[in-house]
Design a protein around this motif. Structure first.
Motif, PDB file in Angstrom:
ATOM      1  N   LEU B 123      35.438  18.941  50.883  1.00  8.84           N
ATOM      2  CA  LEU B 123      34.135  19.246  50.305  1.00  8.84           C
ATOM      3  C   LEU B 123      33.544  20.448  51.042  1.00  8.84           C
ATOM      4  O   LEU B 123      33.733  20.573  52.253  1.00  8.84           O
ATOM      5  N   GLY B 124      32.813  21.290  50.337  1.00  7.23           N
ATOM      6  CA  GLY B 124      32.109  22.384  51.004  1.00  7.23           C
ATOM      7  C   GLY B 124      30.701  21.909  51.329  1.00  7.23           C
ATOM      8  O   GLY B 124      29.955  21.516  50.427  1.00  7.23           O
ATOM      9  N   LEU B 125      30.343  21.901  52.606  1.00  8.96           N
ATOM     10  CA  LEU B 125      29.012  21.427  53.013  1.00  8.96           C
ATOM     11  C   LEU B 125      28.237  22.565  53.669  1.00  8.96           C
ATOM     12  O   LEU B 125      28.817  23.458  54.285  1.00  8.96           O
ATOM     13  N   GLY B 126      26.922  22.480  53.553  1.00  5.01           N
ATOM     14  CA  GLY B 126      26.074  23.468  54.214  1.00  5.01           C
ATOM     15  C   GLY B 126      24.810  22.812  54.716  1.00  5.01           C
ATOM     16  O   GLY B 126      24.608  21.608  54.520  1.00  5.01           O
ATOM     17  N   PRO B 127      23.904  23.585  55.334  1.00  2.00           N
ATOM     18  CA  PRO B 127      22.627  23.015  55.791  1.00  2.00           C
ATOM     19  C   PRO B 127      21.798  22.621  54.571  1.00  2.00           C
ATOM     20  O   PRO B 127      21.993  23.162  53.478  1.00  2.00           O
ATOM     21  N   VAL B 128      20.874  21.691  54.775  1.00  2.00           N
ATOM     22  CA  VAL B 128      20.080  21.186  53.652  1.00  2.00           C
ATOM     23  C   VAL B 128      19.049  22.223  53.227  1.00  2.00           C
ATOM     24  O   VAL B 128      18.168  22.600  54.001  1.00  2.00           O
ATOM     25  N   VAL B 129      19.176  22.731  52.007  1.00  2.00           N
ATOM     26  CA  VAL B 129      18.201  23.696  51.480  1.00  2.00           C
ATOM     27  C   VAL B 129      17.667  23.317  50.100  1.00  2.00           C
ATOM     28  O   VAL B 129      16.631  23.799  49.675  1.00  2.00           O
ATOM     29  N   SER B 130      18.403  22.447  49.378  1.00  2.00           N
ATOM     30  CA  SER B 130      18.017  22.132  47.995  1.00  2.00           C
ATOM     31  C   SER B 130      16.793  21.230  47.941  1.00  2.00           C
ATOM     32  O   SER B 130      16.488  20.521  48.899  1.00  2.00           O
ATOM     33  N   LYS B 131      16.160  21.200  46.768  1.00  2.00           N
ATOM     34  CA  LYS B 131      15.023  20.302  46.566  1.00  2.00           C
ATOM     35  C   LYS B 131      15.476  18.857  46.409  1.00  2.00           C
ATOM     36  O   LYS B 131      14.783  17.934  46.824  1.00  2.00           O
ATOM     37  N   SER B 132      16.638  18.639  45.759  1.00  2.00           N
ATOM     38  CA  SER B 132      17.189  17.275  45.655  1.00  2.00           C
ATOM     39  C   SER B 132      18.616  17.284  46.172  1.00  2.00           C
ATOM     40  O   SER B 132      19.567  17.233  45.387  1.00  2.00           O
ATOM     41  N   PRO B 133      18.750  17.348  47.483  1.00  2.00           N
ATOM     42  CA  PRO B 133      20.093  17.516  48.037  1.00  2.00           C
ATOM     43  C   PRO B 133      20.985  16.298  47.844  1.00  2.00           C
ATOM     44  O   PRO B 133      20.488  15.179  47.722  1.00  2.00           O
ATOM     45  N   VAL B 134      22.289  16.519  47.828  1.00  2.00           N
ATOM     46  CA  VAL B 134      23.269  15.434  47.925  1.00  2.00           C
ATOM     47  C   VAL B 134      23.658  15.414  49.407  1.00  2.00           C
ATOM     48  O   VAL B 134      24.393  16.268  49.885  1.00  2.00           O
ATOM     49  N   TYR B 135      23.094  14.459  50.129  1.00  2.00           N
ATOM     50  CA  TYR B 135      23.338  14.386  51.571  1.00  2.00           C
ATOM     51  C   TYR B 135      24.764  13.938  51.833  1.00  2.00           C
ATOM     52  O   TYR B 135      25.274  13.035  51.180  1.00  2.00           O
ATOM     53  N   ALA B 136      25.399  14.545  52.839  1.00  2.00           N
ATOM     54  CA  ALA B 136      26.763  14.156  53.217  1.00  2.00           C
ATOM     55  C   ALA B 136      26.693  13.483  54.584  1.00  2.00           C
ATOM     56  O   ALA B 136      26.086  14.023  55.518  1.00  2.00           O
ATOM     57  N   HIS B 137      27.301  12.301  54.676  1.00  2.00           N
ATOM     58  CA  HIS B 137      27.328  11.565  55.933  1.00  2.00           C
ATOM     59  C   HIS B 137      28.729  11.531  56.503  1.00  2.00           C
ATOM     60  O   HIS B 137      29.690  11.285  55.767  1.00  2.00           O
ATOM     61  N   LEU B 138      28.828  11.776  57.835  1.00  2.00           N
ATOM     62  CA  LEU B 138      30.133  11.847  58.480  1.00  2.00           C
ATOM     63  C   LEU B 138      30.424  10.588  59.274  1.00  2.00           C
ATOM     64  O   LEU B 138      29.508   9.998  59.874  1.00  2.00           O
ATOM     65  N   ASN B 139      31.710  10.210  59.292  1.00  2.00           N
ATOM     66  CA  ASN B 139      32.120   9.062  60.109  1.00  2.00           C
ATOM     67  C   ASN B 139      32.541   9.538  61.501  1.00  2.00           C
ATOM     68  O   ASN B 139      32.410  10.719  61.838  1.00  2.00           O
ATOM     69  N   ASP B 140      33.041   8.611  62.318  1.00  2.00           N
ATOM     70  CA  ASP B 140      33.417   8.953  63.694  1.00  2.00           C
ATOM     71  C   ASP B 140      34.526   9.978  63.759  1.00  2.00           C
ATOM     72  O   ASP B 140      34.670  10.689  64.754  1.00  2.00           O
ATOM     73  N   GLU B 141      35.352  10.036  62.712  1.00  2.00           N
ATOM     74  CA  GLU B 141      36.446  11.024  62.725  1.00  2.00           C
ATOM     75  C   GLU B 141      35.995  12.381  62.187  1.00  2.00           C
ATOM     76  O   GLU B 141      36.802  13.286  62.002  1.00  2.00           O
ATOM     77  N   GLY B 142      34.694  12.483  61.872  1.00  2.00           N
ATOM     78  CA  GLY B 142      34.190  13.758  61.368  1.00  2.00           C
ATOM     79  C   GLY B 142      34.467  14.003  59.896  1.00  2.00           C
ATOM     80  O   GLY B 142      34.337  15.115  59.414  1.00  2.00           O
ATOM     81  N   LYS B 143      34.864  12.928  59.170  1.00  2.00           N
ATOM     82  CA  LYS B 143      35.100  13.115  57.728  1.00  2.00           C
ATOM     83  C   LYS B 143      33.879  12.611  56.965  1.00  2.00           C
ATOM     84  O   LYS B 143      33.101  11.785  57.449  1.00  2.00           O
ATOM     85  N   VAL B 144      33.733  13.090  55.749  1.00  2.00           N
ATOM     86  CA  VAL B 144      32.621  12.658  54.900  1.00  2.00           C
ATOM     87  C   VAL B 144      32.961  11.277  54.350  1.00  2.00           C
ATOM     88  O   VAL B 144      33.971  11.118  53.660  1.00  2.00           O
TER      89      VAL B 144
END
Lengths: 196, 219
Positions: B123-144
């Motif tokens: 997945l391509g992730l970036g810093p939160v800038v949108s008005k209704s963002p799709v937040y991405a959460h990472l696990n301990d291995e650094g994966k979404v």
């Protein structure tokens, strides 16, 4: 599920519109071309236009017309694909049986077409093919139709998947409301066909 | 992998929040339609599918001028479906892998290269800038491991709208939002991307600034 690939002829397998090409060869290009353009624009219904265009050619021997058709350029890459997949391909064209039979025989392809007869030496249309009716022969198949004219709309609507061709002229506007895909290049068309 | 990858651009939607009476692919930023920036980015790749719907004929005209070898797919249900349907339609005729790009997204070229070169789905992730963002959460291995629009579960990273995945999996994304269809394929790798999205009228100004500072003229 078995797949059936059904192809329009003019503008799809053959790289020209047949009636104007035939008319040009016979010196009556302008009348036929005007009619063809009006039909493609949807100003005249296909059936009416087709009967009138056949009337303009009624005294021409079938063999002469068939010869002109055989001399038309084909879309080579597409034909290569079709011939490699012959057992899954059929031609579905509104053109007359007596005109296209030699072309089909040359390539060893099966086809559906409009039917003709001779009456007092003149060529007459017995029945015009309504392409969608062909699908009743393909129950149990996954059907894919490829074409470019407004008279392809109904068969496109009823096929499992359909591709509008803008290879030699833009596909009829109506098809953009119905088709699953539209292509402008042969290579692109062959790529889609191979992936379906 | 570049011989077996298809870029899928979802350009069927109305762009109703933007309210410009045209699909976002045709919206101009610094004088050029968004679709032309996307085509420039992918010009060395052999395969692209653009999914059209709203004002299909105008988008097709632009494609005919810029890149006629494009596969054009129709999402006739564009008024009532989400991007996921567009992506699944395109996947039917795609190579083994796809990179799915929302039609309103311009991607910086180094970001694009890192997605292209990533060896697995990502997945391509970036810093939160949108008005209704799709937040991405990472696990301990650094994966979404989760994607959510729930404002009660924010994160520092949002999903940009770009994903690389197998086309077989992309066929099953459903009919709504792509992120909802992706949930069953998580956890997934991610790559940091620099993108600009044109979703609302204010975004046009930001997009203009972004292009002026980041778009490489030598692409």
């Amino acid at each position: 599920m078995k797949k059936a690939f059904l192809f329009d002829l003019d503008g799809t397998l053959i790289a020209s519109e047949l009636l104007p090409a035939i008319a040009a060869d016979l010196g009556i290009y302008d009348e036929i071309n005007e009619l063809t353009q009006a039909t493609m624009a949807g100003d005249i219904p296909f059936d009416q236009s087709f009967r009138y265009r056949v009337e303009l050619l009624e005294s021409v021997p079938e063999s002469r017309v068939a010869e002109i058709i055989l001399s038309q350029p084909v879309h080579n890459e597409l034909m290569d694909w079709v011939l490699t997949n012959k057992e899954r391909c059929w031609v579905v064209t509104g053109n007359l049986d007596c005109w296209i039979r030699p072309w089909l025989e040359k390539y060893g392809l099966r086809g559906y077409s409009s039917i003709s007869r001779r009456e007092n030496g003149k060529l007459v249309v017995s029945s015009i093919l309504h392409k969608a009716s062909v699908l009743s022969d393909f129950k149990g198949y996954y059907t894919c139709f490829v074409g470019d004219g407004a008279n392809d709309a109904e068969i496109m609507r009823n096929s499992n998947i359909s591709i509008a061709c803008s290879l030699i002229h833009p596909a009829a506007n109506m098809l953009l409301e119905i088709a699953d895909f539209v292509v402008m290049k042969e290579t692109t068309l062959c790529r889609i066909l191979s992936r379906l | 992998m570049s011989n077996t990858i298809t870029v899928v651009i979802s350009a069927a939607g109305l762009g109703s929040r933007l309210g410009l009476n045209k699909p976002k692919a045709l919206v101009k930023v610094e004088g050029k339609p968004i679709l032309s920036y996307q085509f420039e980015l992918i010009k060395d790749l052999a395969e692209v599918v653009v999914v059209v719907g709203y004002k299909a004929d105008e988008v097709i005209d632009l494609i005919a001028q810029l890149r006629p070898e494009t596969i054009i797919a129709f999402n006739h249900e564009y008024q009532h479906s989400g991007t996921a349907l567009s992506v699944s339609i395109a996947s039917q005729v795609s190579a083994d892998w796809i990179i799915s790009l929302d039609g309103d997204l311009i991607v910086e070229s180094k970001s694009w290269t890192s997605i292209l070169n990533h060896p697995t789905s990502c997945l391509g992730l970036g810093p939160v800038v949108s008005k209704s963002p799709v937040y991405a959460h990472l696990n301990d291995e650094g994966k979404v491991f989760d994607l959510t629009q729930d404002p009660l579960r924010p994160s520092d990273l949002e999903w940009s709208g770009i994903v690389k995945m197998r086309s077989k999996e992309a066929k099953n994304l459903g009919k709504n939002h792509v992120y909802q269809g992706l949930l069953k394929y998580l956890p997934m790798d991610w790559v940091e991307v620099d993108t600009v999205e044109v979703d609302e009228p204010d975004d046009l100004i930001a997009a203009s600034e972004w292009i002026k500072s980041k778009w490489r003229k030598d692409l």
